[in-house]
Scaffold this motif. Structure first.
Motif, mmCIF file in Angstrom:
data_model
loop_
_atom_site.group_PDB
_atom_site.id
_atom_site.type_symbol
_atom_site.label_atom_id
_atom_site.label_comp_id
_atom_site.label_asym_id
_atom_site.label_seq_id
_atom_site.Cartn_x
_atom_site.Cartn_y
_atom_site.Cartn_z
ATOM 1 N N HIS A 1 0.965 -1.117 0.072
ATOM 2 C CA HIS A 1 0.155 0.443 0.111
ATOM 3 C C HIS A 1 0.668 1.613 -0.230
ATOM 4 N N LEU A 2 0.065 2.649 0.160
ATOM 5 C CA LEU A 2 0.626 3.277 -0.334
ATOM 6 C C LEU A 2 0.107 4.438 0.660
ATOM 7 N N ASP A 3 0.339 5.269 1.282
ATOM 8 C CA ASP A 3 -0.550 6.885 2.180
ATOM 9 C C ASP A 3 -0.305 8.110 1.512
ATOM 10 N N PHE A 4 -0.873 8.488 1.229
ATOM 11 C CA PHE A 4 -1.081 9.839 1.690
ATOM 12 C C PHE A 4 -1.593 10.305 2.735
ATOM 13 N N ARG A 5 -0.281 11.827 3.399
ATOM 14 C CA ARG A 5 -1.438 12.114 4.367
ATOM 15 C C ARG A 5 -1.975 14.073 3.931
ATOM 16 N N PRO A 6 -1.979 13.936 5.130
ATOM 17 C CA PRO A 6 -3.298 15.595 4.760
ATOM 18 C C PRO A 6 -2.057 16.679 5.019
ATOM 19 N N PRO A 7 -2.684 18.115 4.109
ATOM 20 C CA PRO A 7 -3.424 18.262 3.777
ATOM 21 C C PRO A 7 -4.550 17.369 2.813
ATOM 22 N N PHE A 8 -5.634 17.282 2.568
ATOM 23 C CA PHE A 8 -5.617 16.905 0.934
ATOM 24 C C PHE A 8 -6.288 18.031 0.435
ATOM 25 N N THR A 9 -6.106 19.149 0.579
ATOM 26 C CA THR A 9 -7.069 20.441 -0.219
ATOM 27 C C THR A 9 -5.959 20.666 -1.137
ATOM 28 N N ALA A 10 -4.171 20.407 -0.937
ATOM 29 C CA ALA A 10 -3.333 20.683 -1.465
ATOM 30 C C ALA A 10 -2.812 19.392 -2.704
ATOM 31 N N VAL A 11 -2.076 19.907 -3.648
ATOM 32 C CA VAL A 11 -1.783 18.278 -4.047
ATOM 33 C C VAL A 11 -0.964 17.243 -2.760
ATOM 34 N N SER A 12 -1.545 15.532 -3.154
ATOM 35 C CA SER A 12 -1.024 15.607 -2.262
ATOM 36 C C SER A 12 0.222 14.526 -2.826
ATOM 37 N N THR A 13 1.107 14.066 -2.114
ATOM 38 C CA THR A 13 1.996 12.418 -3.346
ATOM 39 C C THR A 13 2.873 11.951 -1.755
ATOM 40 N N ALA A 14 2.613 11.005 -2.623
ATOM 41 C CA ALA A 14 3.261 9.318 -1.798
ATOM 42 C C ALA A 14 4.237 8.583 -2.999
ATOM 43 N N SER A 15 5.421 8.441 -2.560
ATOM 44 C CA SER A 15 6.332 8.476 -3.740
ATOM 45 C C SER A 15 6.401 6.242 -3.198
ATOM 46 N N LEU A 16 7.312 5.651 -4.145
ATOM 47 C CA LEU A 16 7.818 4.052 -4.023
ATOM 48 C C LEU A 16 9.212 4.341 -4.870
ATOM 49 N N SER A 17 9.298 3.091 -4.727
ATOM 50 C CA SER A 17 10.665 3.044 -5.511
ATOM 51 C C SER A 17 10.839 1.550 -6.286
ATOM 52 N N LEU A 18 10.896 0.853 -7.642
ATOM 53 C CA LEU A 18 10.698 0.291 -8.569
ATOM 54 C C LEU A 18 12.538 0.036 -8.052
ATOM 55 N N THR A 19 12.609 -1.933 -8.348
ATOM 56 C CA THR A 19 14.144 -2.108 -8.961
ATOM 57 C C THR A 19 13.530 -3.244 -9.319
ATOM 58 N N ASN A 20 15.195 -3.142 -10.263
ATOM 59 C CA ASN A 20 14.534 -4.722 -10.562
ATOM 60 C C ASN A 20 15.478 -5.447 -10.087
ATOM 61 N N THR A 21 15.629 -5.921 -9.370
ATOM 62 C CA THR A 21 16.068 -7.476 -8.941
ATOM 63 C C THR A 21 15.583 -9.255 -9.737
ATOM 64 N N HIS A 22 15.506 -8.743 -10.409
ATOM 65 C CA HIS A 22 14.637 -10.290 -11.465
ATOM 66 C C HIS A 22 16.052 -10.625 -11.466
ATOM 67 N N PRO A 23 16.096 -12.490 -11.781
ATOM 68 C CA PRO A 23 17.506 -13.263 -10.893
ATOM 69 C C PRO A 23 17.772 -13.386 -12.783
ATOM 70 N N SER A 24 17.383 -13.242 -13.738
ATOM 71 C CA SER A 24 17.879 -13.575 -14.622
ATOM 72 C C SER A 24 19.017 -11.847 -15.925
ATOM 73 N N ASP A 25 19.115 -11.331 -14.548
ATOM 74 C CA ASP A 25 19.791 -9.757 -15.212
ATOM 75 C C ASP A 25 19.585 -9.198 -16.321
ATOM 76 N N GLN A 26 18.816 -9.299 -16.884
ATOM 77 C CA GLN A 26 17.446 -8.534 -17.698
ATOM 78 C C GLN A 26 16.904 -7.291 -17.351
ATOM 79 N N THR A 27 17.341 -6.339 -18.669
ATOM 80 C CA THR A 27 16.249 -4.938 -18.264
ATOM 81 C C THR A 27 14.917 -5.663 -18.111
ATOM 82 N N LEU A 28 14.584 -4.707 -17.574
ATOM 83 C CA LEU A 28 13.007 -4.522 -17.256
ATOM 84 C C LEU A 28 11.975 -3.534 -18.066
ATOM 85 N N ALA A 29 11.164 -3.327 -18.558
ATOM 86 C CA ALA A 29 10.493 -2.766 -18.977
ATOM 87 C C ALA A 29 9.322 -2.449 -17.871
ATOM 88 N N PHE A 30 9.035 -0.849 -17.315
ATOM 89 C CA PHE A 30 7.733 -0.654 -16.346
ATOM 90 C C PHE A 30 6.312 -0.186 -16.745
#
Length: 135
Positions: free
Chosen positions: A4-33
């Motif tokens: 899950h991602l959590d958004f915190r108040p105030p919600f009357t302004a733009v609210s932002t949450a962030s996440l990090s994606l990491t390529n941990t695929h065991p084949s050592d290949q490039t991924l498109a997301f």
């Protein structure tokens, strides 16, 4: 990422949450997301698509437009990933149009053949935290 991602108040302004994606695929290949948001409330992801080499990471910002009233219960974000063949991953960085064209074709094939299970998916529930809610 977490479930899950959590958004915190105030919600009357733009609210932002962030996440990090990491390529941990065991084949050592490039991924498109791709990042898809299941909501009609004006949410956005930046970047909403990209390519990650082996071990590479990308920071994704999910934003929610200002809300005039109480926030809704939440919404979902879908993260999709496909393997990028080596011949596409080796296209020089200066030729991004050629790489983008190849990746667009890969997505079209992967999304049209659901039985082949070429697309890995992860769903995240996005929550608006209000006073008194648990984090």
């Amino acid at each position: 990422p977490a479930d899950h991602l959590d958004f915190r108040p105030p919600f009357t302004a733009v609210s932002t949450a962030s996440l990090s994606l990491t390529n941990t695929h065991p084949s050592d290949q490039t991924l498109a997301f791709k990042i898809k948001i299941k909501s009609s409330m004006g949410h956005a992801a930046k970047p909403n698509a990209g390519v990650l080499g082996p071990g590479a990471s990308a920071k994704i910002q999910i934003s929610s437009k200002p809300l005039p009233t109480n926030p809704p219960a939440g919404f979902k974000v879908l993260i999709q990933a496909i393997l990028v063949p080596d011949h596409v991953a080796r296209i020089p960085a200066g030729d991004s149009a050629a790489c983008d064209a190849h990746i667009a074709k890969l997505w079209a094939v992967a999304e049209s053949d659901k039985d082949a299970k070429l697309v890995a998916e992860k769903k995240l529930r996005c929550r608006y935290l209000v006073a008194g809610s648990a984090s």
